[in-house]
Design an enzyme around this catalytic site. Structure first.
Site: not given
Ligand code: S3P
Length: 436
Positions: A20-21, A171, A325, A352
């Site tokens: 997803k990221s 983050s 996650d 979250k």
């Molecule tokens: C993500 C970063 C994380 C993760 C989220 C996806 C990303 O969040 O929990 O599901 O794609 O950069 P945080 O940056 O708030 O830790």
């Protein structure tokens, strides 16, 4: 509503859906690159579709070319260059996706127009001050409609000034927002975080021609990423690895259901995301990574997992961002393990898609497990799970984690609304039952 009962065993091979990221980032960087970007393995989930919609609303042409084989579709993004986005006519809707709103805001910071962003009920409850603060230091004003640091929010794009920012939290969303805004700055942007969060933005930016450096502080977990502006991003061919965060649910199910053995192919094992593998090993789980290879700058592997007796473990510190996650499903593993598991330094779970800290604790208790709440985590005593009625409150990872719990609980577990799995893993139940 989904009723879940015990399964005799899980067996077979599965290619988990795209990360997803990485899927989000491929659309975002493809949109601000020069030329076309072609993406294979793109995750067609609600969150990533929200990102596509936002960029289409700003004039980016994004096409889907159907392939003959499963997973063979290609997404083609016709990049408009760093400053080529068109002022959107309406409000940009990030729906449920924190990644969409936070990364998008970094890009909007450098556009010569004002944009408004909103999201669904869950996203409108989540904190935006974590990006508003560094963007304001960069000279970019963001105004939340109710003045409460929550969406809807307007981003007053324009000139961006470089900053040296020390983030209080690890983050990737905040880091990516600042680095993306840094693309539009006059000087290098420095972003320091207390521990390294996922680095997909940095890796993909480098692939597109961005100029970045990473500095680790000796004897500390703190990491500084430096982005040098002034480079042109060029469209690329991207192949998205399978999402280790989705793979984690199948791994957990195979560890817990007796007699199981499954192989998950082409899973991303980037070291900023592989904490789940380390935790499974620490708990005594039988897990093997094979055929480790590179997909662009991202490491991928095939992962084989066998049913195992697990023991409790301790999880905290710089390990947390590498598995943030996966904590809901790790908590389910802990509930079935011998002994006690301690999770600390996980206060981020409170912000979250839902407050996952209290959600995990409440649901495990409903299933008969003894859990103690701590300030930034929990202590879980392994036991026997009993079926229960679980309300995931629209949170995809809670729905999937407690579906896994249901697979090994005595009696029936009911997930009151399982449709939220479409946020990150639309085929979750089909893929799961195909392994039976
Ligand atoms: C993500 C970063 C994380 C993760 C989220 C996806 C990303 O969040 O929990 O599901 O794609 O950069 P945080 O940056 O708030 O830790």
């Amino acid at each position: 509503m989904k009723k879940i009962e015990q399964l005799p065993s899980l067996r077979g091979t599965l290619t988990v859906p795209g990360d997803k990221s990485i899927s989000h980032r491929s659309v975002m960087l493809g949109s601000i690159a020069e030329g076309d970007t072609r993406v294979r393995g793109f995750l067609k989930s609600d969150d990533c579709l929200a990102t596509i919609r936002c960029f289409r609303d700003m004039g980016v042409e994004i096409e889907e070319i159907k392939g003959n084989e499963p997973g063979g579709d290609v997404l083609v993004i016709h990049g408009r260059g760093l400053r080529g986005l068109r002022e959107p006519e309406g409000v940009l809707d990030a729906m449920n996706s924190g990644t969409t709103v936070r990364l998008l805001s970094g890009i909007l910071a450098g556009q010569p127009f004002v944009s408004r962003i909103t999201g669904d009920e869950s996203l409108r409850r989540r904190p935006m001050d974590r990006i508003i603060r560094p963007l304001s230091y960069m000279g970019v004003m963001c105004a939340t409609e109710k003045g409460n640091g929550r969406l809807p929010m307007s981003v007053f794009g324009g000139d961006v000034h470089a900053i040296r920012y020390e983030s209080p939290i690890a983050s990737a969303q905040v880091k990516s927002c600042v680095l993306l805004a840094g693309l539009y700055a006059d000087e290098p942007t420095f972003f320091t975080e207390p521990a390294l969060s996922r680095n997909h933005t940095e890796l993909m930016l480098s692939t597109f021609g961005g100029n970045l450096k990473v500095r680790k502080k000796p004897q500390s977990a703190s990491v500084t990423t430096i982005l040098y502006p002034g480079t042109i991003l060029t469209g690329q061919e991207i192949c998205v690895p399978g999402d280790i965060s989705s793979a984690a649910f199948y791994m957990a199910a195979a560890l817990l259901i007796p007699d199981s053995e499954i192989t998950l192919t082409h899973v991303g094992i980037n070291e900023t995301r592989d904490g789940i593998l380390r935790v499974i090993r620490a708990m005594g789980g039988d897990i093997r990574t094979e055929n480790v290879r590179m997909e662009g700058r991202e490491a991928v592997a095939d992962i084989t997992v066998r049913a195992s007796e697990l023991t409790g473990t301790e999880i905290g510190g710089p390990l947390i961002p590498t598995l943030i996650d996966e904590i809901p499903v790790i908590a389910v593993l802990a509930a079935c393990a011998k002994g006690t598991t301690v999770i600390r330094d996980a206060a981020e779970l409170k912000v979250k898609e839902t407050d996952r800290l209290s959600g995990i604790i409440d649901n495990l208790r409903l299933m008969g497990i003894r859990v103690e709440e701590t300030e930034d985590g929990m202590i879980i005593r392994g036991g026997r799970l009993k079926g229960a009625v679980i309300d995931p409150k629209g949170d995809h990872r809670m729905a999937m984690a407690f579906s896994v719990a249901g697979l090994i609980s005595e009696g029936v577990t009911t997930i009151t609304d399982e449709t939220c799995v479409s946020i990150s893993c639309p085929a979750f139940y089909d893929d799961l039952y195909a392994l039976t």
